[in-house]
Design a protein around this motif. Structure first.
Motif, PDB file in Angstrom:
ATOM      1  N   PRO A  21       9.452   1.347  -0.789  1.00 35.36           N
ATOM      2  CA  PRO A  21       8.656   2.372  -0.107  1.00 35.36           C
ATOM      3  C   PRO A  21       8.699   3.710  -0.864  1.00 35.36           C
ATOM      4  O   PRO A  21       9.776   4.199  -1.222  1.00 35.36           O
ATOM      5  N   ALA A  22       7.517   4.263  -1.087  1.00 33.17           N
ATOM      6  CA  ALA A  22       7.422   5.449  -1.947  1.00 33.17           C
ATOM      7  C   ALA A  22       8.203   6.628  -1.393  1.00 33.17           C
ATOM      8  O   ALA A  22       8.686   7.473  -2.157  1.00 33.17           O
ATOM      9  N   PRO A  57       0.796  -1.229   0.000  1.00 26.94           N
ATOM     10  CA  PRO A  57       0.000   0.000   0.000  1.00 26.94           C
ATOM     11  C   PRO A  57       0.832   1.285   0.000  1.00 26.94           C
ATOM     12  O   PRO A  57       0.399   2.307  -0.542  1.00 26.94           O
ATOM     13  N   ASP A  58       2.033   1.242   0.583  1.00 25.51           N
ATOM     14  CA  ASP A  58       2.864   2.457   0.661  1.00 25.51           C
ATOM     15  C   ASP A  58       4.044   2.431  -0.302  1.00 25.51           C
ATOM     16  O   ASP A  58       4.982   3.229  -0.168  1.00 25.51           O
ATOM     17  N   ASP A  59       3.989   1.516  -1.260  1.00 24.43           N
ATOM     18  CA  ASP A  59       5.151   1.313  -2.138  1.00 24.43           C
ATOM     19  C   ASP A  59       4.897   1.785  -3.564  1.00 24.43           C
ATOM     20  O   ASP A  59       3.754   1.973  -3.972  1.00 24.43           O
ATOM     21  N   ASN A 117      -1.976   3.859  -0.894  1.00 20.25           N
ATOM     22  CA  ASN A 117      -1.774   5.049  -0.038  1.00 20.25           C
ATOM     23  C   ASN A 117      -0.824   6.080  -0.644  1.00 20.25           C
ATOM     24  O   ASN A 117      -0.550   7.111  -0.033  1.00 20.25           O
ATOM     25  N   VAL A 118      -0.265   5.772  -1.799  1.00 20.95           N
ATOM     26  CA  VAL A 118       0.785   6.648  -2.353  1.00 20.95           C
ATOM     27  C   VAL A 118       0.145   7.805  -3.116  1.00 20.95           C
ATOM     28  O   VAL A 118      -0.632   7.597  -4.047  1.00 20.95           O
ATOM     29  N   THR A 119       0.473   9.020  -2.670  1.00 21.52           N
ATOM     30  CA  THR A 119      -0.139  10.193  -3.313  1.00 21.52           C
ATOM     31  C   THR A 119       0.890  11.050  -4.066  1.00 21.52           C
ATOM     32  O   THR A 119       0.513  11.848  -4.915  1.00 21.52           O
TER      33      THR A 119
END
Ligand code: NAI
Ligand code: AKB
Length: 343
Positions: free
Chosen positions: A128-129, A24-26, A74-76
Motif C-alpha cells: 500500500p502506497a 490500484p492503491d499500491d 490511484n497513487v498520486t
C-alpha cells in the motif's frame, strides 16, 4: 523474481516467483535492503514465535526499503524512481483501534513476515502506497530499512515520555536497545545507561555514546544506578532484552514516580513483580508494541543526521547467501545483518 522462502526450520529455498502487479492503491517496489531481525532468526530456527506458527512456506524479512518501479492507478504521491522505506504493518483501517488512531493495535493487521503473511526477502514487493515513505537523497535504502527497528525505539521513548534532561536506563544492548538509545538521545535524554550480559555489546554501546554500561553478570545493577543517579534512580527504564531477571530488575532501578517501558518479549508470559513496590513508588508501567506514526519521524531524524542506524550493521550479504547470513546473525556478538539486492 528471486525469493528466499523458509521451507522448514533452518532451511531457505531460493524460488523463482511471479513478479506481483500493484493494486490500484499500491506501489511495486524493487527491494534493495532488508534487515535480519531477531524475530526472523527465531522463525528460521524454531518455525514459530509463541502462537505464530509457520505452517506453510514463508518469506521472512520486515525491515525493508527499495525503489518504486510501478504505481497503481490511484497513487498520486509516489512515482517510479522514488526510494521508499516500507512500514511492514498495514492495518484494516476500520476497527475500533484503527479508528481511535491506534492502528498498530489492529487485530486484523497484515504484518510482513508474520505467518501467514510474506515478507521482503524477495526482489519485488507490492505494498500500500500510504505505508511507503519517501527517502530523501541523504538517506540510504539501508537506513530506510532500519527505520523499522528505529521506529520500535521511537515508540518506546514516546511511551515513556522521554524528555529533555532525562536519565534513561535501557536493559539489553541488542539492535532494539541501541535504537532506543538513538531515539532517547534525539528526545533529549542527557544520560543513557545500557545493560547487557555480553561485554562486546556493551563496548559497542559505549562507542555509540552510552554514558554508563553495566554487565549485569558482573556488577550489581541497583548499586551502579544508585551511584550514577545519586540514589534517585532512572527517570525512564526501557526493558529491551526480554530476559526475566532484567524485567524484574526494572522496578528496582526506576526512580520514584518514574516510568518503566516493557519492549522485550519474555519467553514466559508471567514474570513476578512486586506490585506493592509499584504502588508505593507510583511507578508507571507501559507495554510498547511495535509503533504507530513513527516512520516520518524516523526518516526526518535520519535526514537531519540526528541518529545513526547504519553503524549497527555488521555485515551485508546477497539473497543467494541468506542461509549463511542467518547463521552469522545468530552469533552473540553480531548486532545487525542485512540482505542487499541489486535487482
Ligand atoms: N515490543 C515490540 O514491539 C518489539 C519487541 N521486540 C523484542 O525486544 C527484545 C530485543 O530485541 P533485539 O534487540 O532484536 O534482541 P537481541 O536478542 O538481539 O538483544 C537482546 C540483548 O539483551 C541481552 N541480554 C540478555 N539477557 C540480559 C539480561 N539479563 N540483562 C540485560 N541484557 C540481557 C542480550 O545479550 C542481547 O544483547 C526481544 O525480546 C524482541 O523480541 C523486538 C521488536 C519489537
Ligand atoms: C517482535 C518483532 O521482532 C517484530 N519486529 C514484530 O514486530 O513482530
Amino acid at each position: 523474481m528471486r525469493t528466499a522462502v523458509l521451507v522448514e526450520p533452518n532451511e531457505f529455498e531460493l524460488e523463482d516467483r511471479p513478479r506481483p502487479s500493484p493494486g490500484p492503491d499500491d506501489v511495486l517496489v524493487a527491494v534493495r535492503d532488508v534487515g535480519i531481525c531477531g524475530s526472523d532468526v527465531h522463525y528460521y530456527e524454531h518455525g514459530r514465535i509463541g502462537d505464530y506458527v509457520v505452517e506453510d512456506p514463508l518469506v521472512l524479512g520486515h525491515e525493508s526499503a527499495g525503489e518504486v518501479v510501478e504505481v497503481g492507478e490511484n497513487v498520486t504521491h509516489h512515482e517510479p524512481g522514488d526510494r521508499v522505506a516500507l512500514e511492514p504493518g498495514v492495518p484494516c483501517r476500520r476497527c475500533a483501534h484503527c479508528k481511535r488512531g491506534d492502528y498498530h493495535l489492529c487485530e486484523e493487521v497484515t504484518f510482513m513476515a508474520t505467518p501467514p503473511h510474506d515478507g521482503a526477502f524477495t526482489e519485488y514487493v507490492s505494498w500500500p502506497a500510504d505505508f511507503a515513505y519517501t527517502l530523501p537523497e541523504a538517506v540510504s535504502t539501508a537506513e530506510g530499512a532500519l527505520c523499522e527497528p528505529l521506529s520500535v525505539g521511537i515508540h518506546a521513548c514516546r511511551r515513556g515520555s522521554v524528555g529533555t534532561g532525562d536519565t534513561v536506563l535501557i536493559t539489553g544492548a541488542g539492535p532494539i536497545g541501541l535504537m532506543v538509545l538513538e531515539a532517547a538521545r534525539a528526545a533529549g535524554a542527557t544520560d543513557v545507561i545500557l545493560t547487557d550480559v555480553v561485554d562486546e555489546k556493551l563496548t559497542f554501546a559505549e562507542e555509540r555514546g552510552a554514558d554508563l554500561t553495566v554487565n549485569v553478570t558482573e556488577t550489581d545493577l541497583d548499586a551502579a544506578v544508585a551511584e550514577y543517579t545519586d540514589g534517585v534512580g532512572a527517570d525512564v527504564v526501557v526493558e529491551a532484552s526480554g530476559a526475566e531477571p532484567s524485567i524484574k530488575s526494572t522496578i528496582d532501578v526506576v526512580r520514584r514516580g518514574g516510568t518503566v517501558v516493557l519492549v522485550g518479549l519474555a519467553s514466559e508470559a508471567e514474570v513476578p513483580i512486586d506490585v506493592l513496590e509499584l504502588i508505593d513508588n507510583e511507578v508507571d508501567v507501559h507495554g510498547s508494541f511495535r509503533y504507530k506514526n513513527t516512520y516520518d519521524a524516523a526518516v526526518d531524524l535520519l535526514a537531519d543526521g540526528e541518529v545513526d542506524v547504519e553503524g549497527i550493521i555488521d555485515f551485508e550479504s546477497e539473497l543467494e547467501d541468506i542461509d549463511d547470513a542467518f547463521r552469522r546473525a545468530m552469533e552473540p556478538t553480531v548486532v545487525k545483518g542485512m540482505i542487499s539486492l541489486d535487482s
